[in-house]
Design a protein around this motif. Structure first.
Motif, PDB file in Angstrom:
ATOM      1  N   LYS A 120      54.224  70.448  62.828  1.00  9.75           N
ATOM      2  CA  LYS A 120      55.387  69.955  62.086  1.00  9.75           C
ATOM      3  C   LYS A 120      55.420  70.570  60.698  1.00  9.75           C
ATOM      4  O   LYS A 120      54.423  70.644  60.010  1.00  9.75           O
ATOM      5  CB  LYS A 120      55.311  68.429  61.994  1.00  9.75           C
ATOM      6  N   GLY A 121      56.603  71.013  60.278  1.00  7.51           N
ATOM      7  CA  GLY A 121      56.751  71.655  58.975  1.00  7.51           C
ATOM      8  C   GLY A 121      57.688  70.891  58.060  1.00  7.51           C
ATOM      9  O   GLY A 121      58.100  69.776  58.348  1.00  7.51           O
ATOM     10  N   ARG A 122      58.063  71.530  56.939  1.00  4.13           N
ATOM     11  CA  ARG A 122      58.906  70.890  55.939  1.00  4.13           C
ATOM     12  C   ARG A 122      60.395  71.199  56.120  1.00  4.13           C
ATOM     13  O   ARG A 122      61.204  70.821  55.289  1.00  4.13           O
ATOM     14  CB  ARG A 122      58.443  71.314  54.549  1.00  4.13           C
ATOM     15  N   GLU A 123      60.776  71.854  57.219  1.00  2.86           N
ATOM     16  CA  GLU A 123      62.184  72.219  57.395  1.00  2.86           C
ATOM     17  C   GLU A 123      63.103  71.006  57.518  1.00  2.86           C
ATOM     18  O   GLU A 123      64.277  71.088  57.203  1.00  2.86           O
ATOM     19  CB  GLU A 123      62.379  73.162  58.585  1.00  2.86           C
ATOM     20  N   PHE A 125      63.085  68.491  55.637  1.00  7.37           N
ATOM     21  CA  PHE A 125      63.361  67.957  54.310  1.00  7.37           C
ATOM     22  C   PHE A 125      64.454  68.723  53.571  1.00  7.37           C
ATOM     23  O   PHE A 125      64.834  68.326  52.474  1.00  7.37           O
ATOM     24  CB  PHE A 125      62.093  67.953  53.458  1.00  7.37           C
ATOM     25  N   LYS A 126      64.957  69.792  54.126  1.00 11.02           N
ATOM     26  CA  LYS A 126      66.005  70.565  53.447  1.00 11.02           C
ATOM     27  C   LYS A 126      67.252  69.715  53.292  1.00 11.02           C
ATOM     28  O   LYS A 126      67.749  69.117  54.237  1.00 11.02           O
ATOM     29  CB  LYS A 126      66.335  71.832  54.232  1.00 11.02           C
ATOM     30  N   GLY A 127      67.750  69.641  52.066  1.00 14.77           N
ATOM     31  CA  GLY A 127      68.946  68.868  51.783  1.00 14.77           C
ATOM     32  C   GLY A 127      68.699  67.401  51.504  1.00 14.77           C
ATOM     33  O   GLY A 127      69.624  66.663  51.204  1.00 14.77           O
ATOM     34  N   VAL A 128      67.460  66.949  51.597  1.00 17.72           N
ATOM     35  CA  VAL A 128      67.130  65.546  51.315  1.00 17.72           C
ATOM     36  C   VAL A 128      66.746  65.435  49.846  1.00 17.72           C
ATOM     37  O   VAL A 128      65.829  66.111  49.391  1.00 17.72           O
ATOM     38  CB  VAL A 128      65.974  65.060  52.222  1.00 17.72           C
ATOM     39  N   LYS A 129      67.436  64.588  49.128  1.00 14.21           N
ATOM     40  CA  LYS A 129      67.214  64.463  47.689  1.00 14.21           C
ATOM     41  C   LYS A 129      66.422  63.198  47.384  1.00 14.21           C
ATOM     42  O   LYS A 129      66.968  62.210  46.887  1.00 14.21           O
ATOM     43  CB  LYS A 129      68.551  64.468  46.965  1.00 14.21           C
ATOM     44  N   VAL A 130      65.154  63.222  47.688  1.00 19.61           N
ATOM     45  CA  VAL A 130      64.224  62.136  47.400  1.00 19.61           C
ATOM     46  C   VAL A 130      62.981  62.772  46.806  1.00 19.61           C
ATOM     47  O   VAL A 130      62.553  63.841  47.241  1.00 19.61           O
ATOM     48  CB  VAL A 130      63.875  61.344  48.686  1.00 19.61           C
ATOM     49  N   ASP A 131      62.396  62.112  45.796  1.00 19.01           N
ATOM     50  CA  ASP A 131      61.242  62.690  45.106  1.00 19.01           C
ATOM     51  C   ASP A 131      59.989  62.752  45.968  1.00 19.01           C
ATOM     52  O   ASP A 131      59.230  63.702  45.903  1.00 19.01           O
ATOM     53  CB  ASP A 131      60.938  61.896  43.832  1.00 19.01           C
ATOM     54  N   ARG A 132      59.761  61.727  46.764  1.00 19.50           N
ATOM     55  CA  ARG A 132      58.514  61.656  47.524  1.00 19.50           C
ATOM     56  C   ARG A 132      58.782  61.928  49.003  1.00 19.50           C
ATOM     57  O   ARG A 132      59.561  61.235  49.633  1.00 19.50           O
ATOM     58  CB  ARG A 132      57.886  60.287  47.325  1.00 19.50           C
ATOM     59  N   LYS A 133      58.097  62.933  49.531  1.00 18.80           N
ATOM     60  CA  LYS A 133      58.254  63.332  50.931  1.00 18.80           C
ATOM     61  C   LYS A 133      56.866  63.432  51.549  1.00 18.80           C
ATOM     62  O   LYS A 133      55.934  63.906  50.908  1.00 18.80           O
ATOM     63  CB  LYS A 133      58.972  64.673  51.027  1.00 18.80           C
ATOM     64  N   ASP A 140      43.280  65.210  62.798  1.00 12.33           N
ATOM     65  CA  ASP A 140      42.070  64.502  62.381  1.00 12.33           C
ATOM     66  C   ASP A 140      41.860  64.509  60.871  1.00 12.33           C
ATOM     67  O   ASP A 140      41.206  63.629  60.335  1.00 12.33           O
ATOM     68  CB  ASP A 140      40.839  65.120  63.047  1.00 12.33           C
ATOM     69  N   SER A 141      42.383  65.531  60.194  1.00 10.05           N
ATOM     70  CA  SER A 141      42.171  65.659  58.756  1.00 10.05           C
ATOM     71  C   SER A 141      43.419  66.275  58.111  1.00 10.05           C
ATOM     72  O   SER A 141      44.223  66.900  58.792  1.00 10.05           O
ATOM     73  CB  SER A 141      40.945  66.531  58.470  1.00 10.05           C
ATOM     74  N   PRO A 142      43.580  66.099  56.786  1.00  7.28           N
ATOM     75  CA  PRO A 142      44.732  66.706  56.106  1.00  7.28           C
ATOM     76  C   PRO A 142      44.701  68.225  56.235  1.00  7.28           C
ATOM     77  O   PRO A 142      43.650  68.849  56.188  1.00  7.28           O
ATOM     78  CB  PRO A 142      44.542  66.289  54.645  1.00  7.28           C
ATOM     79  N   TYR A 143      45.896  68.804  56.400  1.00  2.75           N
ATOM     80  CA  TYR A 143      45.984  70.245  56.585  1.00  2.75           C
ATOM     81  C   TYR A 143      47.363  70.714  56.144  1.00  2.75           C
ATOM     82  O   TYR A 143      48.368  70.256  56.686  1.00  2.75           O
ATOM     83  CB  TYR A 143      45.747  70.597  58.065  1.00  2.75           C
ATOM     84  N   ARG A 144      47.418  71.602  55.167  1.00  2.00           N
ATOM     85  CA  ARG A 144      48.662  72.202  54.676  1.00  2.00           C
ATOM     86  C   ARG A 144      49.764  71.179  54.396  1.00  2.00           C
ATOM     87  O   ARG A 144      50.885  71.290  54.878  1.00  2.00           O
ATOM     88  CB  ARG A 144      49.177  73.236  55.655  1.00  2.00           C
ATOM     89  N   GLY A 145      49.438  70.152  53.651  1.00  2.00           N
ATOM     90  CA  GLY A 145      50.428  69.164  53.263  1.00  2.00           C
ATOM     91  C   GLY A 145      50.730  68.099  54.300  1.00  2.00           C
ATOM     92  O   GLY A 145      51.591  67.257  54.093  1.00  2.00           O
ATOM     93  N   ARG A 146      50.029  68.135  55.409  1.00  2.00           N
ATOM     94  CA  ARG A 146      50.212  67.115  56.444  1.00  2.00           C
ATOM     95  C   ARG A 146      49.091  66.090  56.334  1.00  2.00           C
ATOM     96  O   ARG A 146      47.933  66.445  56.215  1.00  2.00           O
ATOM     97  CB  ARG A 146      50.194  67.747  57.828  1.00  2.00           C
TER      98      ARG A 146
END
Length: 156
Positions: A120-123, A125-133, A140-146
């Motif tokens: 899953k990527g950040r695509e 979130f395009k066009g969503v105007k919220v500060d926290r995403k 099993d562990s955090p990886y590249r912003g996930r």
């Protein structure tokens, strides 16, 4: 109980007659029995049609875990938010466009959450105007912003 206050959309054959009036009653009863969760949409100019999700183990009664994994992820997240008492809704978009899954209200802050697998990527979130995403992934562990989805279990 006012049966007509909920709008449940189905096929034209299902959307008229006694069966259409009974459907919201059944959903109400199953929600009270902790089998289903109704999640209302967020945003302006959207039909207030609830998204109906199952409690996590119930989905596996009818499908294999591999086939039900996407739904199980959302079921788990909704169950954890409900147990923690957070206000939230699902984000509804036009057909075919990618949007995040949920909007969580936290006082003055709003958090947009996308739930998915390892790829899953950040695509969304395009066009969503919220500060926290936030991307919650089946990992099993955090990886590249996930962030691992199982950490949502610590909300309650």
């Amino acid at each position: 109980m006012n049966v007509l206050k909920h709008r449940m959309v189905g096929t034209s054959r299902e959307s008229s007659g006694p069966a259409a009036l009974a459907k919201p009653c059944y959903v109400d009863c199953l929600e009270r029995a902790f089998i289903l969760h109704r999640v209302l949409p967020e945003g302006t100019n959207v039909i207030r049609e609830p998204k109906v999700l199952m409690a996590p183990p119930c989905r596996l009664l009818y499908r294999d875990p591999e086939d039900a994994m996407g739904g199980l992820r959302e079921d788990f997240f909704v169950e954890m938010l409900r147990q923690a008492g957070h206000a939230f809704g699902y984000l509804k978009s036009t057909r075919g466009s990618k949007t995040p899954d949920f909007l969580v209200h936290g006082g003055v802050d709003k958090l947009v959450v996308e739930i998915g697998g390892k790829g899953k990527g950040r695509e969304q979130f395009k066009g969503v105007k919220v500060d926290r995403k936030l991307i919650l992934a089946h990992a099993d562990s955090p990886y590249r912003g996930r962030v691992p989805l199982f950490l949502a279990g610590f909300l309650a």
